[in-house]
Design an enzyme around this catalytic site. Structure first.
Site, mmCIF file in Angstrom:
data_model
loop_
_atom_site.group_PDB
_atom_site.id
_atom_site.type_symbol
_atom_site.label_atom_id
_atom_site.label_comp_id
_atom_site.label_asym_id
_atom_site.label_seq_id
_atom_site.Cartn_x
_atom_site.Cartn_y
_atom_site.Cartn_z
ATOM 1 N N ARG A 30 0.890 -1.191 0.030
ATOM 2 C CA ARG A 30 -0.032 -0.028 0.066
ATOM 3 C C ARG A 30 0.897 1.108 -0.197
ATOM 4 N NH1 ARG A 30 -5.644 -0.657 1.908
ATOM 5 N NH2 ARG A 30 -6.235 -2.654 0.901
ATOM 6 N N ARG A 34 -3.528 6.805 0.895
ATOM 7 C CA ARG A 34 -4.314 8.091 1.260
ATOM 8 C C ARG A 34 -3.467 8.809 2.257
ATOM 9 N NH1 ARG A 34 -10.070 5.910 3.320
ATOM 10 N NH2 ARG A 34 -8.520 4.091 3.391
ATOM 11 N N ARG A 43 -7.123 10.967 -5.979
ATOM 12 C CA ARG A 43 -8.336 10.258 -5.959
ATOM 13 C C ARG A 43 -9.555 11.361 -5.753
ATOM 14 N NH1 ARG A 43 -12.253 8.387 -4.275
ATOM 15 N NH2 ARG A 43 -12.628 6.735 -2.863
ATOM 16 N N ASP A 80 -6.693 -2.999 -7.344
ATOM 17 C CA ASP A 80 -7.218 -3.631 -6.210
ATOM 18 C C ASP A 80 -7.718 -5.134 -6.481
ATOM 19 O OD1 ASP A 80 -8.437 -2.575 -3.251
ATOM 20 O OD2 ASP A 80 -9.732 -4.204 -3.955
ATOM 21 N N TYR A 156 -14.907 -11.627 0.190
ATOM 22 C CA TYR A 156 -15.296 -10.387 -0.127
ATOM 23 C C TYR A 156 -16.518 -10.779 -0.793
ATOM 24 C CZ TYR A 156 -11.374 -8.109 1.993
ATOM 25 O OH TYR A 156 -10.678 -7.567 2.915
HETATM 26 O O1 1CP Z 1 0.134 0.497 -3.245
HETATM 27 C C1 1CP Z 1 -0.278 -0.612 -3.176
HETATM 28 O O2 1CP Z 1 0.043 -1.600 -2.538
HETATM 29 C C2 1CP Z 1 -1.337 -0.769 -4.521
HETATM 30 C C3 1CP Z 1 -2.577 -1.075 -4.386
HETATM 31 C C4 1CP Z 1 -3.564 -1.998 -3.514
HETATM 32 C C5 1CP Z 1 -3.348 -3.218 -3.383
HETATM 33 C C6 1CP Z 1 -2.168 -4.078 -3.469
HETATM 34 C C7 1CP Z 1 -4.656 -1.287 -3.042
HETATM 35 C C8 1CP Z 1 -5.445 -0.015 -3.239
HETATM 36 N N1 1CP Z 1 -5.299 -2.461 -2.572
HETATM 37 C C9 1CP Z 1 -4.546 -3.607 -2.831
HETATM 38 C C10 1CP Z 1 -4.797 -5.065 -2.360
HETATM 39 C C11 1CP Z 1 -5.982 -5.401 -1.256
HETATM 40 N N2 1CP Z 1 -7.296 -4.717 -1.433
HETATM 41 C C12 1CP Z 1 -6.099 -6.243 -0.353
HETATM 42 C C13 1CP Z 1 -5.213 -7.081 -0.028
HETATM 43 C C14 1CP Z 1 -3.944 -6.496 0.739
HETATM 44 C C15 1CP Z 1 -4.222 -5.988 2.192
HETATM 45 O O3 1CP Z 1 -4.962 -6.745 3.097
HETATM 46 O O4 1CP Z 1 -4.317 -4.771 2.535
HETATM 47 C C16 1CP Z 1 -7.572 -6.227 0.279
HETATM 48 C C17 1CP Z 1 -7.868 -7.127 1.172
HETATM 49 C C18 1CP Z 1 -8.206 -5.266 -0.395
HETATM 50 C C19 1CP Z 1 -9.588 -5.117 -0.298
HETATM 51 C C20 1CP Z 1 -9.735 -3.343 -0.163
HETATM 52 N N3 1CP Z 1 -9.427 -2.452 -1.126
HETATM 53 C C21 1CP Z 1 -9.819 -2.697 1.283
HETATM 54 C C22 1CP Z 1 -10.138 -3.573 2.517
HETATM 55 C C23 1CP Z 1 -11.589 -4.081 2.848
HETATM 56 C C24 1CP Z 1 -11.712 -4.624 4.425
HETATM 57 O O5 1CP Z 1 -12.141 -4.049 5.226
HETATM 58 O O6 1CP Z 1 -11.279 -5.903 4.366
HETATM 59 C C25 1CP Z 1 -9.978 -1.665 1.009
HETATM 60 C C26 1CP Z 1 -10.206 -0.199 2.185
HETATM 61 C C27 1CP Z 1 -9.855 -1.509 -0.209
HETATM 62 C C28 1CP Z 1 -9.744 0.131 -1.103
HETATM 63 C C29 1CP Z 1 -8.435 0.213 -1.340
HETATM 64 N N4 1CP Z 1 -7.513 -0.390 -2.148
HETATM 65 C C30 1CP Z 1 -6.017 0.556 -2.439
HETATM 66 C C31 1CP Z 1 -6.394 1.575 -1.646
HETATM 67 C C32 1CP Z 1 -5.409 2.653 -1.586
HETATM 68 C C33 1CP Z 1 -7.687 1.704 -0.852
HETATM 69 C C34 1CP Z 1 -8.309 2.778 -0.210
HETATM 70 C C35 1CP Z 1 -9.240 3.475 -0.785
HETATM 71 C C36 1CP Z 1 -9.327 4.742 -1.170
HETATM 72 O O7 1CP Z 1 -8.213 5.504 -1.339
HETATM 73 O O8 1CP Z 1 -10.141 5.577 -1.123
#
Ligand code: 1CP
Length: 350
Positions: A30, A34, A43, A80, A156
């Site tokens: 990540r 943010r 964003r 994602d 999910y």
């Molecule tokens: O920089 C990076 O790492 C690249 C981008 C990336 C990756 C590899 C994002 C962007 N998401 C992911 C993987 C991801 N997405 C995982 C596996 C890794 C982990 O456990 O963190 C999972 C479980 C998700 C699902 C997801 N997407 C969640 C979690 C939900 C939960 O509560 O279980 C969330 C909040 C997101 C949104 C998201 N994805 C990425 C970002 C930066 C965000 C935040 C949203 C935003 O900016 O509005």
């Protein structure tokens, strides 16, 4: 003229192949997100999170932001894990402050609405982002593609949102294992295709995020977590034998030994709870390990963070190793702390 250097000469790939490089390569899960003001700006411009993922010029820009700031050894495609269910035809939305929301599928009948056929078209912008990054990244930076592991993505799809206990997916897996297997099989094939397309577009390494690997008991862990990842790695190895795969079975504990050995991944991501010394003795003999500073130590910063980073480096840095966090960066992380961590890692000669 291309400024690209051969993948085999890049620090991160050397570490994955077990070659000594005298320092630990570093990237952070990540690393785009943010906590960076420049991310928040793009964003906002994109409007929705999925629009950001599906707009190549914006996704490229946010992927490059942490590279410009910190010069990480690797860049991870901004996307994602939930673009896969979206591309299969399940409705996915990201609500402000709430995370992902999907139309839950908790019965085998729900699978009829899903199809692998529309994936290439829906995910074309993601592959375009990879192609752009391949051209715009600094020559020494490795480009990492990724996907969620079938089990993690299924949690999910079945639950309809993130959950602390993955209860919906677990109950389906326990009550009707052969039906649940159909969802896992579909996701296994979808994941192979998605990762192969990223590799074709220029990804040099791929990581499989298995965030919820630790929630299953051993028998179901083997069937729904380890076996699908093993199939994915074998399918990719047959077509792209030189592309390393990193697995991240978060929370798998002692079972991560079997996961590492049996899936034949080149690198294993360690979560925060794994003891570096245990990993050195039990996991590193099988290949490269990656991790595992607590993301909250990065929020706290200061001497505790530096000491923890040094402990990890001193314990694991003499074998095949990539520095990373034990899970993703959290939004309240001060960007200066990331800069400090990078200098601690860069200054440590191994
Ligand atoms: O920089 C990076 O790492 C690249 C981008 C990336 C990756 C590899 C994002 C962007 N998401 C992911 C993987 C991801 N997405 C995982 C596996 C890794 C982990 O456990 O963190 C999972 C479980 C998700 C699902 C997801 N997407 C969640 C979690 C939900 C939960 O509560 O279980 C969330 C909040 C997101 C949104 C998201 N994805 C990425 C970002 C930066 C965000 C935040 C949203 C935003 O900016 O509005």
């Amino acid at each position: 003229m291309s400024h690209e250097i051969a993948a085999s000469k890049k620090a991160l790939i050397k570490a994955l192949k077990g070659e000594k490089i005298g320092r630990a390569p570093i990237w952070l899960m990540r690393q785009a997100g943010r906590y960076l003001p420049e991310y928040r700006k793009v964003r906002e411009q994109a409007g929705s999170f999925l629009t950001l993922c599906y707009t190549p010029e914006l996704a490229e820009e946010v992927t490059l932001q942490p590279i410009r700031r910190y010069g990480f050894d690797a860049s991870i495609l901004f996307s994602d894990i939930l673009v896969v269910p979206d591309a299969l035809g399940q409705h996915v939305a990201f609500r402000e402050g709430e995370g992902p929301v999907l139309d839950a599928i908790d019965h085998v009948d729900g699978l009829r609405a899903l199809s692998l056929d529309r994936m290439p078209e829906r995910l074309a912008p993601v592959y375009e982002t990879v192609r752009r990054l391949k051209r715009s990244l600094p020559a020494e930076t490795t480009l990492i593609g990724f996907a969620g592991a079938p089990w993690t993505v299924a949690t999910y799809m079945v639950g309809g949102k993130g959950s602390p206990d993955q209860a919906a997916a677990k109950l389906w897996a326990y009550r009707a294992p052969d039906e649940f297997q159909k969802l896992i099989d579909l996701l296994t094939e979808a994941t192979v295709r998605h990762l192969a397309a990223q590799i074709e577009a220029g990804a040099e390494v791929v990581q499989i995020f298995d965030t919820w690997a630790g929630s299953l008991p051993e028998a179901q862990f083997r069937r729904f977590c380890l076996d699908p990842v093993k199939k994915i790695v074998a399918a990719l190895a047959a077509r792209y034998p030189s592309v390393p795969v990193i697995g991240f079975p978060r929370g798998a504990g002692a079972l991560s030994k079997d996961y590492f050995r049996e899936t034949k991944i080149a690198g294993l991501g360690l979560d925060t709870g794994v003891s570096p010394l245990w990993a050195k003795n039990e996991l590193q003999p099988m290949g490269c390990v990656q991790g595992n500073l607590d993301p909250l130590l990065l929020v706290a910063g200061g001497s505790e963070m530096r000491a923890a980073a040094k402990h990890i480096l001193e314990t694991l840095g003499h074998g095949p190793f990539i520095f990373n966090l034990g899970h993703g960066i959290v939004p309240q992380t001060p960007p200066d702390h990331v800069a400090e961590l990078v200098s601690v890692v860069r200054e440590t000669v191994l």
